[in-house]
Design a protein around this motif. Structure first.
Motif, PDB file in Angstrom:
ATOM      1  N   HIS A  74      19.258  29.798 -31.708  1.00 58.07           N
ATOM      2  CA  HIS A  74      20.408  28.975 -31.700  1.00 58.07           C
ATOM      3  C   HIS A  74      20.767  30.469 -33.624  1.00 58.07           C
ATOM      4  O   HIS A  74      20.277  30.029 -34.273  1.00 58.07           O
ATOM      5  N   PHE A  75      22.596  30.536 -33.425  1.00 62.36           N
ATOM      6  CA  PHE A  75      22.949  30.847 -34.955  1.00 62.36           C
ATOM      7  C   PHE A  75      23.921  30.321 -34.759  1.00 62.36           C
ATOM      8  O   PHE A  75      25.497  30.183 -33.520  1.00 62.36           O
ATOM      9  N   VAL A  76      24.685  29.805 -35.636  1.00 68.32           N
ATOM     10  CA  VAL A  76      25.986  29.829 -36.089  1.00 68.32           C
ATOM     11  C   VAL A  76      26.647  30.738 -36.682  1.00 68.32           C
ATOM     12  O   VAL A  76      26.755  31.096 -38.336  1.00 68.32           O
ATOM     13  N   ILE A  77      28.064  31.027 -36.942  1.00 70.47           N
ATOM     14  CA  ILE A  77      28.353  32.529 -37.170  1.00 70.47           C
ATOM     15  C   ILE A  77      29.495  32.411 -37.761  1.00 70.47           C
ATOM     16  O   ILE A  77      30.668  32.523 -36.901  1.00 70.47           O
ATOM     17  N   ARG A  78      30.015  32.689 -38.640  1.00 67.12           N
ATOM     18  CA  ARG A  78      31.327  32.458 -39.589  1.00 67.12           C
ATOM     19  C   ARG A  78      32.311  33.788 -39.825  1.00 67.12           C
ATOM     20  O   ARG A  78      31.355  34.524 -39.927  1.00 67.12           O
ATOM     21  N   ALA A  79      33.248  34.067 -39.255  1.00 67.02           N
ATOM     22  CA  ALA A  79      33.753  34.862 -39.257  1.00 67.02           C
ATOM     23  C   ALA A  79      34.167  35.337 -40.562  1.00 67.02           C
ATOM     24  O   ALA A  79      35.190  34.601 -40.890  1.00 67.02           O
ATOM     25  N   GLY A  92      27.652  23.961 -47.166  1.00 61.98           N
ATOM     26  CA  GLY A  92      29.532  23.950 -47.273  1.00 61.98           C
ATOM     27  C   GLY A  92      29.078  25.722 -45.876  1.00 61.98           C
ATOM     28  O   GLY A  92      29.109  26.537 -46.089  1.00 61.98           O
ATOM     29  N   GLY A  93      30.742  24.875 -45.204  1.00 66.90           N
ATOM     30  CA  GLY A  93      30.741  26.245 -44.008  1.00 66.90           C
ATOM     31  C   GLY A  93      29.569  25.990 -43.603  1.00 66.90           C
ATOM     32  O   GLY A  93      29.087  25.391 -42.960  1.00 66.90           O
ATOM     33  N   VAL A  94      29.448  27.456 -43.037  1.00 66.00           N
ATOM     34  CA  VAL A  94      28.621  28.069 -42.207  1.00 66.00           C
ATOM     35  C   VAL A  94      27.489  28.014 -42.825  1.00 66.00           C
ATOM     36  O   VAL A  94      26.153  27.912 -42.232  1.00 66.00           O
ATOM     37  N   GLY A  95      26.924  27.217 -44.013  1.00 65.92           N
ATOM     38  CA  GLY A  95      25.843  26.437 -44.680  1.00 65.92           C
ATOM     39  C   GLY A  95      25.013  25.328 -44.028  1.00 65.92           C
ATOM     40  O   GLY A  95      23.746  25.019 -44.566  1.00 65.92           O
ATOM     41  N   ILE A  96      25.909  24.936 -43.202  1.00 68.52           N
ATOM     42  CA  ILE A  96      24.983  23.932 -42.484  1.00 68.52           C
ATOM     43  C   ILE A  96      24.068  24.664 -41.362  1.00 68.52           C
ATOM     44  O   ILE A  96      23.736  23.344 -40.865  1.00 68.52           O
ATOM     45  N   SER A  97      24.217  25.577 -41.197  1.00 72.79           N
ATOM     46  CA  SER A  97      23.090  26.270 -40.388  1.00 72.79           C
ATOM     47  C   SER A  97      21.941  25.657 -39.952  1.00 72.79           C
ATOM     48  O   SER A  97      21.053  25.172 -39.856  1.00 72.79           O
ATOM     49  N   PRO A  98      21.338  25.716 -41.793  1.00 71.50           N
ATOM     50  CA  PRO A  98      20.261  24.940 -41.976  1.00 71.50           C
ATOM     51  C   PRO A  98      19.782  23.640 -41.499  1.00 71.50           C
ATOM     52  O   PRO A  98      18.864  23.440 -40.979  1.00 71.50           O
ATOM     53  N   PHE A  99      20.738  22.994 -41.554  1.00 73.41           N
ATOM     54  CA  PHE A  99      20.390  21.641 -42.146  1.00 73.41           C
ATOM     55  C   PHE A  99      20.546  20.755 -40.306  1.00 73.41           C
ATOM     56  O   PHE A  99      19.998  19.682 -39.989  1.00 73.41           O
ATOM     57  N   ALA A 129      19.846  28.553 -36.454  1.00 68.55           N
ATOM     58  CA  ALA A 129      20.466  27.002 -36.522  1.00 68.55           C
ATOM     59  C   ALA A 129      19.430  26.256 -35.407  1.00 68.55           C
ATOM     60  O   ALA A 129      19.963  25.546 -35.065  1.00 68.55           O
ATOM     61  N   SER A 130      18.186  26.344 -35.420  1.00 65.78           N
ATOM     62  CA  SER A 130      17.849  25.864 -33.885  1.00 65.78           C
ATOM     63  C   SER A 130      16.050  25.718 -34.793  1.00 65.78           C
ATOM     64  O   SER A 130      15.670  26.502 -35.851  1.00 65.78           O
ATOM     65  N   HIS A 131      15.088  24.747 -34.311  1.00 69.26           N
ATOM     66  CA  HIS A 131      14.421  24.499 -34.152  1.00 69.26           C
ATOM     67  C   HIS A 131      13.041  25.456 -33.299  1.00 69.26           C
ATOM     68  O   HIS A 131      14.252  25.782 -32.628  1.00 69.26           O
ATOM     69  N   SER A 132      12.085  25.380 -33.066  1.00 70.26           N
ATOM     70  CA  SER A 132      11.168  26.808 -31.856  1.00 70.26           C
ATOM     71  C   SER A 132      11.187  25.097 -31.703  1.00 70.26           C
ATOM     72  O   SER A 132      10.437  24.123 -30.708  1.00 70.26           O
ATOM     73  N   GLU A 133      11.755  25.678 -30.074  1.00 70.17           N
ATOM     74  CA  GLU A 133      11.830  25.533 -28.745  1.00 70.17           C
ATOM     75  C   GLU A 133      11.185  26.054 -27.577  1.00 70.17           C
ATOM     76  O   GLU A 133      10.450  27.310 -27.502  1.00 70.17           O
ATOM     77  N   PRO A 134      10.519  25.487 -27.079  1.00 72.87           N
ATOM     78  CA  PRO A 134       9.616  25.692 -25.769  1.00 72.87           C
ATOM     79  C   PRO A 134       9.634  26.926 -25.182  1.00 72.87           C
ATOM     80  O   PRO A 134       9.161  27.743 -24.851  1.00 72.87           O
ATOM     81  N   ASP A 135      11.002  26.813 -25.173  1.00 72.85           N
ATOM     82  CA  ASP A 135      11.389  28.458 -24.152  1.00 72.85           C
ATOM     83  C   ASP A 135      11.817  29.631 -25.024  1.00 72.85           C
ATOM     84  O   ASP A 135      12.174  30.535 -24.541  1.00 72.85           O
ATOM     85  N   GLY A 136      11.503  29.497 -25.677  1.00 77.81           N
ATOM     86  CA  GLY A 136      12.014  30.272 -26.927  1.00 77.81           C
ATOM     87  C   GLY A 136      12.907  30.576 -27.323  1.00 77.81           C
ATOM     88  O   GLY A 136      13.131  31.815 -28.434  1.00 77.81           O
ATOM     89  N   HIS A 137      13.922  30.163 -26.539  1.00 77.07           N
ATOM     90  CA  HIS A 137      15.820  30.198 -27.029  1.00 77.07           C
ATOM     91  C   HIS A 137      15.696  30.224 -28.557  1.00 77.07           C
ATOM     92  O   HIS A 137      15.155  29.044 -29.718  1.00 77.07           O
ATOM     93  N   GLU A 145      10.150  28.791 -39.089  1.00 76.46           N
ATOM     94  CA  GLU A 145      10.761  27.606 -38.653  1.00 76.46           C
ATOM     95  C   GLU A 145      11.617  26.550 -39.260  1.00 76.46           C
ATOM     96  O   GLU A 145      12.717  28.125 -39.977  1.00 76.46           O
ATOM     97  N   PRO A 146      12.438  25.767 -38.787  1.00 72.96           N
ATOM     98  CA  PRO A 146      13.487  25.265 -39.464  1.00 72.96           C
ATOM     99  C   PRO A 146      13.965  25.128 -40.496  1.00 72.96           C
ATOM    100  O   PRO A 146      13.563  25.361 -41.637  1.00 72.96           O
ATOM    101  N   GLY A 147      15.569  26.169 -41.140  1.00 75.42           N
ATOM    102  CA  GLY A 147      16.192  26.493 -41.618  1.00 75.42           C
ATOM    103  C   GLY A 147      15.965  28.232 -42.296  1.00 75.42           C
ATOM    104  O   GLY A 147      16.298  28.718 -42.875  1.00 75.42           O
ATOM    105  N   GLN A 148      14.937  29.234 -41.696  1.00 73.52           N
ATOM    106  CA  GLN A 148      14.735  30.443 -42.330  1.00 73.52           C
ATOM    107  C   GLN A 148      15.591  30.995 -41.737  1.00 73.52           C
ATOM    108  O   GLN A 148      16.420  30.459 -41.076  1.00 73.52           O
ATOM    109  N   PHE A 149      15.766  32.173 -41.690  1.00 75.49           N
ATOM    110  CA  PHE A 149      16.989  33.546 -41.039  1.00 75.49           C
ATOM    111  C   PHE A 149      16.172  34.395 -41.186  1.00 75.49           C
ATOM    112  O   PHE A 149      15.200  34.933 -41.039  1.00 75.49           O
ATOM    113  N   GLY A 150      17.027  34.831 -39.651  1.00 76.53           N
ATOM    114  CA  GLY A 150      16.752  36.392 -39.088  1.00 76.53           C
ATOM    115  C   GLY A 150      18.112  37.735 -39.066  1.00 76.53           C
ATOM    116  O   GLY A 150      18.982  37.617 -39.400  1.00 76.53           O
ATOM    117  N   PHE A 151      17.546  38.488 -38.907  1.00 75.53           N
ATOM    118  CA  PHE A 151      18.833  39.766 -39.151  1.00 75.53           C
ATOM    119  C   PHE A 151      18.609  40.402 -37.994  1.00 75.53           C
ATOM    120  O   PHE A 151      17.660  40.478 -36.776  1.00 75.53           O
TER     121      PHE A 151
END
Length: 421
Positions: free
Chosen positions: A260-265, A306-313, A250-258, A227-233
């Motif tokens: 997305h992640f936004v990762i901050r160093a 805040g920062g990478v915390g934008i991902s779930p939104f 950082a994405s919803h469930s897409e039909p092709d299964g792709h 579901e949008p907003g969840q996370f994974g390892f």
């Protein structure tokens, strides 16, 4: 209603102490020996519960309302276990008036050794867990020793002479928690990589910039459901990048299964990942975790990232099934020159889906942010404003203070803990 950290600590401690106390002669209840024995039992119970929480079992996550809450409770169980164990270590847990016997008979030398080692083991576990200066790659492997070290604590409980019999209520209580803790620690150490829900993915796009990385991965065989907003390892299948790390999807469930992640160093590993990740690499993703979900029934929504915390939104915003996004105001806090995605990209995205977007580059004291936040509370009514937050602790405290200034109830704030360590 979910279990909170203080619920777990208080219940386990009180239950352990009560079950031990009733086993003792009433005339000795207020002695330091009785307290020492009770606190020792509480330390064992808290350690067993901490090991149980560390197993990442879905049923446990559901009870606490998300894996972020589970890890917070896991940390505080360890801290309080050390507090109780310290008292137990200092004061003798025995009196001549008690009828004592050991559950497992060991030579006196090994009984004393187990006692000393159990305290050192617990102290080592907690110190390693709280030391943020240890590189994650080192910390992770040391932390894996928590399960085996817990066995030493159990051996101490079983081998020293006490009035607690194994078939007594206190003995059954400690044995149950110890068994669950050992089972969870064994599962996490040996079976989790094989039995936990995961799938293999391949990176199809890796865009980096401003010390951050946007990864798009495609499933190799099957796609994970989330579901949008969840996370994974993510566990990369590349030398030097094999440590599993949690990242918000950082994405919803897409039909092709792709996915997305936004990762901050932010650390050694993420700096290396941002620098070296490229299309064609493979990774295992263990997911989904977390219970940070949108509440679409709200009259007025405020999202604060805040920062990478934008991902779930980003995931909430692009969710094809999302409704009533015109009720949403998204505040994006970032450091100029380090924002990723850029404020312009997020503004275009918000416009596309009908949400209001306000970038904030000057911190929570920004007059524009304070003014717009106050306008939303005044126009909709404080009780009607639902706030979802993901970001650093410092920013969270400022948001909570601003809520109080605008008379928005504390219960209207939902947030996900930003850091696991």
């Amino acid at each position: 209603m979910h279990i909170k950290t203080w619920h777990a600590v208080l219940f386990l401690a009180l239950m352990s102490c009560a079950l031990v106390i009733v086993e003792l002669p009433q005339t000795t209840w207020l002695t330091s020996a009785a307290l020492s024995l009770s606190f020792g039992a509480a330390a064992v119970a808290l350690m067993g519960a901490a090991a149980l929480l560390g197993g990442r079992w879905k049923s446990v996550e559901s009870l606490f309302g998300g894996l972020d809450r589970v890890y917070l409770t896991h940390k505080w169980l360890g801290i309080w276990a050390l507090v109780f164990a310290s008292f137990h270590f200092v004061f003798k847990a025995n009196l001549e008036a008690w009828q004592t016997a050991s559950i497992i008979s060991l030579p006196p030398y090994y009984t004393r050794l187990a006692r000393q080692l159990s305290f050192i083991a617990l102290m080592l576990i907690v110190m390693l867990a709280l030391n943020r200066k240890i590189p994650y790659s080192v910390w992770r492997w040391w932390h894996k020793l928590s399960g085996p070290l817990f066995l030493i604590v159990i051996l101490h409980w079983l081998s020293f002479k006490s009035p607690i019999a194994l078939d007594s209520p206190a003995g059954i209580w400690l044995a149950t928690l110890s068994a669950l803790g050992v089972a969870a620690a064994g599962y996490k150490l040996l079976l989790y990589p094989f039995l936990a829900n995961h799938a293999e993915y391949r990176i199809v796009e890796a865009n980096s910039g401003a010390n951050a990385l946007h990864l798009e991965l495609a499933p190799v065989k099957r796609a994970l459901s989330f579901e949008p907003g969840q996370f994974g390892f993510i566990r990369m299948k590349e030398d030097g990048l094999r440590e599993p790390h949690p990242f918000t999807i950082a994405s919803h469930s897409e039909p092709d299964g792709h996915v997305h992640f936004v990762i901050r160093a932010l650390g050694d590993y993420t700096h290396k990942l941002v620098k070296e990740a490229s299309a064609g690499m493979y990774a295992d993703i263990y997911a989904p975790y977390g219970r940070f979900r949108r509440l679409p029934a709200s009259e007025r929504e405020v999202w604060i990232g805040g920062g990478v915390g934008i991902s779930p939104f980003i995931a909430w915003l692009t969710d094809q099934s999302a409704k009533n996004l015109e009720k949403v105001t998204l505040f994006y806090f970032f450091t100029p020159g380090r924002e990723f995605p850029s404020a312009e990209v997020l503004d275009d995205l918000a416009r596309q889906y009908g949400a209001e977007f306000i970038p904030v580059s000057t911190g929570p004291s920004s007059p524009e942010f304070i003014r717009r936040f106050g306008e939303i509370a005044q126009n909709a009514g404080p009780a009607a404003v639902d706030i979802s937050f993901c970001g650093p602790k410092g920013l969270l405290k400022r948001i909570q203070a601003l809520m109080r200034e605008n008379k928005i109830p504390d219960a209207n704030l939902r947030y996900e803990y930003f850091e696991f360590r």
